[in-house]
Design a protein around this motif. Structure first.
Motif, PDB file in Angstrom:
ATOM      1  N   UNK A  32       7.898  -6.757  -1.455  1.00 38.83           N
ATOM      2  CA  UNK A  32       7.562  -5.340  -1.374  1.00 38.83           C
ATOM      3  C   UNK A  32       6.060  -5.106  -1.584  1.00 38.83           C
ATOM      4  N   UNK A  33       5.487  -5.829  -2.543  1.00 40.32           N
ATOM      5  CA  UNK A  33       4.050  -5.668  -2.808  1.00 40.32           C
ATOM      6  C   UNK A  33       3.215  -6.076  -1.600  1.00 40.32           C
ATOM      7  N   UNK A  34       3.663  -7.136  -0.911  1.00 33.33           N
ATOM      8  CA  UNK A  34       2.932  -7.581   0.282  1.00 33.33           C
ATOM      9  C   UNK A  34       3.036  -6.555   1.413  1.00 33.33           C
ATOM     10  N   UNK A  35       4.206  -5.936   1.533  1.00 30.73           N
ATOM     11  CA  UNK A  35       4.389  -4.914   2.573  1.00 30.73           C
ATOM     12  C   UNK A  35       3.625  -3.639   2.234  1.00 30.73           C
ATOM     13  N   UNK A  36       3.473  -3.360   0.961  1.00 31.16           N
ATOM     14  CA  UNK A  36       2.744  -2.163   0.548  1.00 31.16           C
ATOM     15  C   UNK A  36       1.262  -2.253   0.887  1.00 31.16           C
ATOM     16  N   UNK A  37       0.790  -3.471   1.186  1.00 28.35           N
ATOM     17  CA  UNK A  37      -0.608  -3.652   1.574  1.00 28.35           C
ATOM     18  C   UNK A  37      -0.808  -3.444   3.073  1.00 28.35           C
ATOM     19  N   UNK A  38       0.259  -2.964   3.737  1.00 21.67           N
ATOM     20  CA  UNK A  38       0.144  -2.655   5.159  1.00 21.67           C
ATOM     21  C   UNK A  38       0.675  -3.727   6.093  1.00 21.67           C
ATOM     22  N   UNK A  39       1.334  -4.735   5.560  1.00 17.78           N
ATOM     23  CA  UNK A  39       1.883  -5.812   6.382  1.00 17.78           C
ATOM     24  C   UNK A  39       3.328  -5.498   6.768  1.00 17.78           C
ATOM     25  N   UNK A  42       8.160  -8.595   9.165  1.00 26.84           N
ATOM     26  CA  UNK A  42       8.160  -9.861   9.896  1.00 26.84           C
ATOM     27  C   UNK A  42       6.901 -10.672   9.593  1.00 26.84           C
ATOM     28  N   UNK A  43       5.778  -9.976   9.465  1.00 26.43           N
ATOM     29  CA  UNK A  43       4.519 -10.665   9.143  1.00 26.43           C
ATOM     30  C   UNK A  43       4.599 -11.304   7.761  1.00 26.43           C
ATOM     31  N   UNK A  44       5.135 -10.584   6.794  1.00 26.75           N
ATOM     32  CA  UNK A  44       5.288 -11.123   5.442  1.00 26.75           C
ATOM     33  C   UNK A  44       6.241 -12.312   5.454  1.00 26.75           C
ATOM     34  N   UNK A  45       7.365 -12.166   6.152  1.00 22.73           N
ATOM     35  CA  UNK A  45       8.365 -13.234   6.198  1.00 22.73           C
ATOM     36  C   UNK A  45       7.779 -14.525   6.739  1.00 22.73           C
ATOM     37  N   UNK A  46       7.105 -14.436   7.906  1.00 23.48           N
ATOM     38  CA  UNK A  46       6.560 -15.623   8.557  1.00 23.48           C
ATOM     39  C   UNK A  46       5.419 -16.229   7.750  1.00 23.48           C
ATOM     40  N   UNK A  47       4.545 -15.361   7.234  1.00 26.67           N
ATOM     41  CA  UNK A  47       3.406 -15.853   6.452  1.00 26.67           C
ATOM     42  C   UNK A  47       3.868 -16.537   5.176  1.00 26.67           C
TER      43      UNK A  47
END
Length: 208
Positions: A32-39, A42-47
């Motif tokens: 959630x924190x990674x997505x809150x940075x605008x990602x 799918x980008x968070x999952x793959x990264x």
């Protein structure tokens, strides 16, 4: 698993908890924190998956909080990727130098023939496989990724020449393939041809 906001569903398998040993709640919070940075999800999952793979390759402990819940995951992922690419490029360059020895051997002669400059531009023959690889990467075209151009240069069938603006001599502008005095192809970044009328005029001066 649904986030607290109830707006995004995170799949258990994407949390990588079997590898990291994190609790579901902690892993979800990291996502959630990674997505809150605008990602995007799918980008968070793959990264995250790639990041853990590369961390493991470096012998890092995936169950260490500093590694598994890295707040700067994207930054470290990019750093690891650049390191990996650099290592692969160095390995490939080493293999190509052994395979196509005449590129370096004939450099002085080719430089004397093909190097040229006008009021605003310079033309420089490629002097090594490393230079050609780097040119292809920075221009995002195939000159450094295909063995074809290395083979041609090694056999003196055609040559790769870099066209640069004098004001930016270290910045790629056009990549040229020439045979005798015939320009076989000339492309800028992404196989495009910006300012080509001007470039064509300079190419004509050069080939003369």
């Amino acid at each position: 698993v649904m986030t607290e906001e109830g707006l995004k569903i995170i799949k258990i398998k994407d949390l990588q908890i079997q590898r990291t040993g994190m609790t579901v709640n902690k892993a979800v919070n990291h996502f959630r924190r990674q997505m809150e940075m605008g990602n995007s999800y799918e980008h968070v999952r793959q990264t995250y998956e790639d990041y853990l793979d590369m961390a493991a390759e470096r012998g890092m402990n995936l169950q260490d909080d500093i590694v598994r819940a890295n707040a700067r995951m994207f930054e470290f992922h990019q750093r690891y990727l650049e390191e990996k690419n650099r290592e692969e490029d160095e390995k490939r360059a080493k293999e190509l130098k052994k395979k196509f020895k005449n590129i370096k051997k004939n450099y002085s002669l080719n430089k004397a023939i093909y190097d040229f400059e006008t009021e605003e531009y310079i033309f420089m023959v490629a002097g090594s496989v490393e230079e050609i690889i780097r040119e292809g990467q920075e221009q995002h075209h195939c000159v450094g990724s295909s063995d074809t151009y290395f083979k041609k240069m090694d056999k003196s069938e055609s040559f790769i020449v870099f066209m640069r603006r004098k004001s930016e001599p270290q910045t790629p502008y056009y990549t040229i393939e020439i045979k005798d005095t015939n320009v076989l192809q000339a492309y800028a970044a992404y196989d495009r041809k910006p300012d080509y009328k001007i470039v064509q005029k300079e190419l004509n001066r050069w080939t003369k």
